[in-house]
Design a protein around this motif. Structure first.
Motif, PDB file in Angstrom:
ATOM      1  N   ASN B  86       0.815  -1.204   0.000  1.00 43.01           N
ATOM      2  CA  ASN B  86       0.000   0.000   0.000  1.00 43.01           C
ATOM      3  C   ASN B  86       0.850   1.257   0.000  1.00 43.01           C
ATOM      4  O   ASN B  86       0.333   2.358  -0.115  1.00 43.01           O
ATOM      5  CB  ASN B  86      -0.881   0.040   1.251  1.00 43.01           C
ATOM      6  N   TYR B 129      -1.419  -8.857  -7.317  1.00 41.84           N
ATOM      7  CA  TYR B 129      -0.940  -7.733  -6.509  1.00 41.84           C
ATOM      8  C   TYR B 129      -2.093  -6.765  -6.211  1.00 41.84           C
ATOM      9  O   TYR B 129      -2.313  -6.365  -5.073  1.00 41.84           O
ATOM     10  CB  TYR B 129       0.181  -6.997  -7.241  1.00 41.84           C
ATOM     11  N   LEU B 130      -2.836  -6.407  -7.256  1.00 45.00           N
ATOM     12  CA  LEU B 130      -3.955  -5.477  -7.078  1.00 45.00           C
ATOM     13  C   LEU B 130      -4.982  -6.058  -6.110  1.00 45.00           C
ATOM     14  O   LEU B 130      -5.517  -5.355  -5.253  1.00 45.00           O
ATOM     15  CB  LEU B 130      -4.627  -5.172  -8.418  1.00 45.00           C
ATOM     16  N   GLU B 131      -5.235  -7.345  -6.249  1.00 44.97           N
ATOM     17  CA  GLU B 131      -6.205  -7.982  -5.376  1.00 44.97           C
ATOM     18  C   GLU B 131      -5.736  -7.914  -3.924  1.00 44.97           C
ATOM     19  O   GLU B 131      -6.493  -7.563  -3.027  1.00 44.97           O
ATOM     20  CB  GLU B 131      -6.406  -9.442  -5.795  1.00 44.97           C
ATOM     21  N   SER B 134      -5.941  -4.323  -2.624  1.00 44.39           N
ATOM     22  CA  SER B 134      -7.345  -3.973  -2.411  1.00 44.39           C
ATOM     23  C   SER B 134      -7.876  -4.604  -1.138  1.00 44.39           C
ATOM     24  O   SER B 134      -8.471  -3.929  -0.297  1.00 44.39           O
ATOM     25  CB  SER B 134      -8.197  -4.472  -3.577  1.00 44.39           C
ATOM     26  N   ASP B 135      -7.659  -5.909  -1.006  1.00 44.08           N
ATOM     27  CA  ASP B 135      -8.166  -6.607   0.169  1.00 44.08           C
ATOM     28  C   ASP B 135      -7.688  -5.946   1.443  1.00 44.08           C
ATOM     29  O   ASP B 135      -8.437  -5.818   2.401  1.00 44.08           O
ATOM     30  CB  ASP B 135      -7.710  -8.068   0.169  1.00 44.08           C
ATOM     31  N   ALA B 137      -6.630  -2.822   1.915  1.00 44.59           N
ATOM     32  CA  ALA B 137      -7.220  -1.507   2.122  1.00 44.59           C
ATOM     33  C   ALA B 137      -8.619  -1.688   2.720  1.00 44.59           C
ATOM     34  O   ALA B 137      -9.026  -0.940   3.610  1.00 44.59           O
ATOM     35  CB  ALA B 137      -7.291  -0.734   0.816  1.00 44.59           C
ATOM     36  N   VAL B 138      -9.326  -2.692   2.239  1.00 36.71           N
ATOM     37  CA  VAL B 138     -10.666  -2.962   2.752  1.00 36.71           C
ATOM     38  C   VAL B 138     -10.601  -3.349   4.222  1.00 36.71           C
ATOM     39  O   VAL B 138     -11.398  -2.892   5.035  1.00 36.71           O
ATOM     40  CB  VAL B 138     -11.353  -4.074   1.918  1.00 36.71           C
ATOM     41  N   LEU B 140      -8.330  -2.456   6.381  1.00 42.28           N
ATOM     42  CA  LEU B 140      -8.060  -1.219   7.124  1.00 42.28           C
ATOM     43  C   LEU B 140      -9.358  -0.444   7.349  1.00 42.28           C
ATOM     44  O   LEU B 140      -9.627   0.020   8.449  1.00 42.28           O
ATOM     45  CB  LEU B 140      -7.091  -0.334   6.347  1.00 42.28           C
ATOM     46  N   GLY B 141     -10.142  -0.318   6.274  1.00 40.36           N
ATOM     47  CA  GLY B 141     -11.412   0.396   6.361  1.00 40.36           C
ATOM     48  C   GLY B 141     -12.345  -0.256   7.370  1.00 40.36           C
ATOM     49  O   GLY B 141     -13.000   0.424   8.151  1.00 40.36           O
TER      50      GLY B 141
END
Lengths: 215, 215
Positions: B86, B129-131, B134-135, B137-138, B140-141
């Motif tokens: 990230n 990598y993107l997955e 993304s996962d 960041a989610v 963290l949210g």
DNA sequence: TTATAAGAGTTACCTTGGTAACACCTTTTT
DNA sequence: AAAAAGGTGTTACCAAGGTAACTCTTATAA
């Protein structure tokens, strides 16, 4: 429609994409333009994220509303910023919070297949996408750092310190209302008022309606 | 060294990269292997992130230590997971928290230039990598959603609800110590103890040293 | 097998901050 | 210009949870 193409052309993340490409993507519906009025809801909390959105103009806010109806403003996004970038490639791509329109907004939607194709063919675009997503993950992390388990006083000081550096002055201009500030920090407005009064009594700050001076 | 190559070969994010490539990257130092003992610090809070790290084996924890020395466990990472994903492409790539080793760990480091080249040449790698990014960041949210402005009781219920589903039983086994649990939620251990006692009195749960039953 | 450290439960005490109910302002709307 | 709506400051009251000081239990080491 040509007005929209001009907007897309100016959009920073898409700067390296040609007019012909834009036109063809709009035609095959892998690009789509949506416009929103003030207070429209772009996405509800829990909704599935199926596309990337680039804000061409306007302003939206990511907001968390708890069971008692209290609002916490998590982030705001303006022109050239991306919505869903952190979500789209996740295995569980649900918007975690509500996204509402604060000022009339025009949004470009890009579907997942097209986005991945753009990554493959356009390394500048990939680079700016990665940079954007990284920056925003960092901001989220910072919010945890700054606001989790902090007293209101510490939140206030964090904010003032940040604004002091941005405005380069010990006398910080408050460009938001106290209500909005409280929502940003996720505290009651009255508690913010009270804490400011205490801090003044303790000789930490001096303030009037529009500005706060750090002593 | 061949043992390390075997580890890399098994690493999920790198599954689509050939032995020859791995060898050549190790030789030109764009890949590097580091090993860590228990309680080593992989990165200090504030350190600049210059490379992507893939955990080949072991376990690390991301921890926030506040001014009073209180520890909050933000996340744990195991084999096949990525550190710095990230961060690396952010304009301000500082590790926001300390990363410490919980179990002896082997890490593969990939420098930024090589990583970007891998993205360009290997779309499967880019996708995973993107997955991954993304996962996370989610997640963290979600932590913001679950732990900001919640009472200890609500945090406890969130955790128990999550474990109930994972363990598929109303009697949740506690696989961590109460101390670690308190650190995970960012509360005092004594406050957790107290709240559990209250919840038992209120007839919400029954519990012993190792398990909690949701009523 | 002691000795020592680390986890765990309990409770009195006190600070922080949410709630609610006012009284004033200031800005829009009609 | 009057009325309505929304932002702001203040305060009494109270619940949540951090602190500290004990005690007791369970691992780990000598």
């Amino acid at each position: 429609m040509s007005k929209h193409i001009a907007l897309i052309r100016k959009s920073v993340p898409l700067i390296s994409i040609s007019d012909e490409e834009i036109n063809s993507y709009l035609r095959d519906r892998s690009f789509k333009i949506s416009t929103y009025e003030r207070n429209n809801i772009v996405h509800f909390s829990g909704e599935v994220c199926l596309k990337l959105e680039i804000i061409l103009s306007g302003k939206v806010a990511v907001e968390r509303i708890d069971e008692s109806g209290n609002l916490m403003n998590i982030a705001e996004f303006y022109s050239n910023e991306i919505l869903g970038g952190n979500l789209l490639f996740s295995k569980n791509p649900h918007y975690p919070m509500t996204i509402t329109v604060k000022q009339p907004t025009i949004i470009l939607e890009i579907n997942k297949v097209r986005l991945f194709a753009l990554f493959s063919n356009n390394h500048d675009f990939l680079r700016s996408y990665l940079e954007f997503v990284s920056d925003h993950a960092v901001i989220l992390g910072d919010r945890i750092k700054h606001y989790v388990n902090k007293t209101i006083r510490e939140c206030i000081m964090n904010y003032l310190e940040y604004e002091r550096q941005k405005q380069n002055s010990d006398k910080v201009q408050l460009n938001i209302t106290k209500k909005a500030w409280a929502e940003k920090m996720g505290v009651q407005r009255t508690s913010l008022s009270r804490e400011l009064a205490k801090m003044r009594k303790d000789g930490l700050i001096r303030y009037d309606a529009k500005s706060i001076e750090i002593l």
